[in-house]
Design an enzyme around this catalytic site. Sequence first.
Site, mmCIF file in Angstrom:
data_model
loop_
_atom_site.group_PDB
_atom_site.id
_atom_site.type_symbol
_atom_site.label_atom_id
_atom_site.label_comp_id
_atom_site.label_asym_id
_atom_site.label_seq_id
_atom_site.Cartn_x
_atom_site.Cartn_y
_atom_site.Cartn_z
ATOM 1 N N ASP A 1 0.715 -1.466 0.100
ATOM 2 C CA ASP A 1 0.008 -0.104 0.187
ATOM 3 C C ASP A 1 0.948 1.589 0.017
ATOM 4 O O ASP A 1 1.676 1.747 1.197
ATOM 5 C CB ASP A 1 -0.750 -0.126 1.402
ATOM 6 C CG ASP A 1 -2.244 -0.925 1.064
ATOM 7 O OD1 ASP A 1 -1.716 -2.047 0.674
ATOM 8 O OD2 ASP A 1 -2.726 -0.820 1.907
ATOM 9 N N LYS B 1 -6.430 2.851 -3.201
ATOM 10 C CA LYS B 1 -7.363 3.235 -1.596
ATOM 11 C C LYS B 1 -7.481 5.026 -1.582
ATOM 12 O O LYS B 1 -6.791 5.933 -2.358
ATOM 13 C CB LYS B 1 -6.284 2.528 -0.683
ATOM 14 C CG LYS B 1 -6.166 2.960 0.322
ATOM 15 C CD LYS B 1 -4.945 1.859 1.015
ATOM 16 C CE LYS B 1 -5.381 2.100 2.582
ATOM 17 N NZ LYS B 1 -3.830 1.489 3.117
ATOM 18 N N LYS C 1 -9.403 0.146 -2.644
ATOM 19 C CA LYS C 1 -10.524 -0.426 -1.060
ATOM 20 C C LYS C 1 -10.152 1.608 -0.513
ATOM 21 O O LYS C 1 -9.169 2.331 -0.137
ATOM 22 C CB LYS C 1 -8.401 -0.769 -0.489
ATOM 23 C CG LYS C 1 -8.576 -0.807 1.036
ATOM 24 C CD LYS C 1 -6.967 -1.175 1.064
ATOM 25 C CE LYS C 1 -7.198 -1.327 2.775
ATOM 26 N NZ LYS C 1 -5.441 -1.268 3.340
#
Length: 312
Positions: A149, A212, A248
């Site tokens: 991430d 995300k 996400k």
Amino acid sequence: MTTSLADVATSNATLRTFLHGLPGVDRVGADQRAAMLGTRSIKTTAKAQAIDLAIGMVDLTTLEGADTPGKVRAMCAKALHPDPADPSVPRVAAVCVYPDLVAEAATALKGTGVKVASVATAFPSGRSSLDVKVADTVFAVAAGADEIDMVIDRGAFLAGDYVKVFEEIVAIKAACGAAHLKVILETGELSTYDNVRRASWLAMLAGGDFIKTSTGKVQPAATLPVTLIMLEAVRDFLAVSGRKVGVKPAGGIRTTKDAIKMLVLVNETVGEGWLSPDWFRLGASTLLNDLLMQRQKMATGRYAGPDYFTLD
């Protein structure tokens, strides 16, 4: 959008032309649609299925300076058996930790199917050199991370240096090897919905496997309107490029009601094809306990006591 996607990133000028040529976001319309979908009521069997689906989408996360190997091992045990008294509860999708604790998580989760995710690239600010960010990524992947991430350079993005952001994502994607890359936009710092749409497209053009919302360190984080805009972006990107990208939302998703609103948003915006941990995740630290409490309430008619589930 007449420019070929292959030619979009040849310069800041072409990137700017493409990104600023995307349709503008109707802020009022986005807020109203997200609010309307957030009022949808799901009951009985459908709610029970939604709870289990949400549990299976959770990236169980601890990103604190006081994290310890023991805390990570305990979290991995919870990821595998969220309610030890009920083996029918699904496992979560992943455990997300800092790079230096990846090896601990990888050992605990080896062979289980639960992924190890790690924040890299000078999380959460992203304020470091590309060499440091790449080294951070390589370290995490070597330690056993299945997913990275990364945070984008919001300063560069807001300054209009789109090529720098693009090239950093490309470099981190290359450093990931077989690991999947989730690109964190930090939407709370992007100021406008148009910027959220542009950053989403930029991340996907550069090869991100997921986009995300947030680090969880900045508010607002995973709001419904922002998630809606990102879902629309992955839908439109698939139509243009033929490549499917996951989403996400992370930060501020604390209750079962929050999670179910997200699932409704997914179903109504991009369809059932994204209702899978392969394409949709919920980044959270405290959400899992509420999902477990609601699940037990539906099964037994009563809530568990406050000390029934482990603290996260």
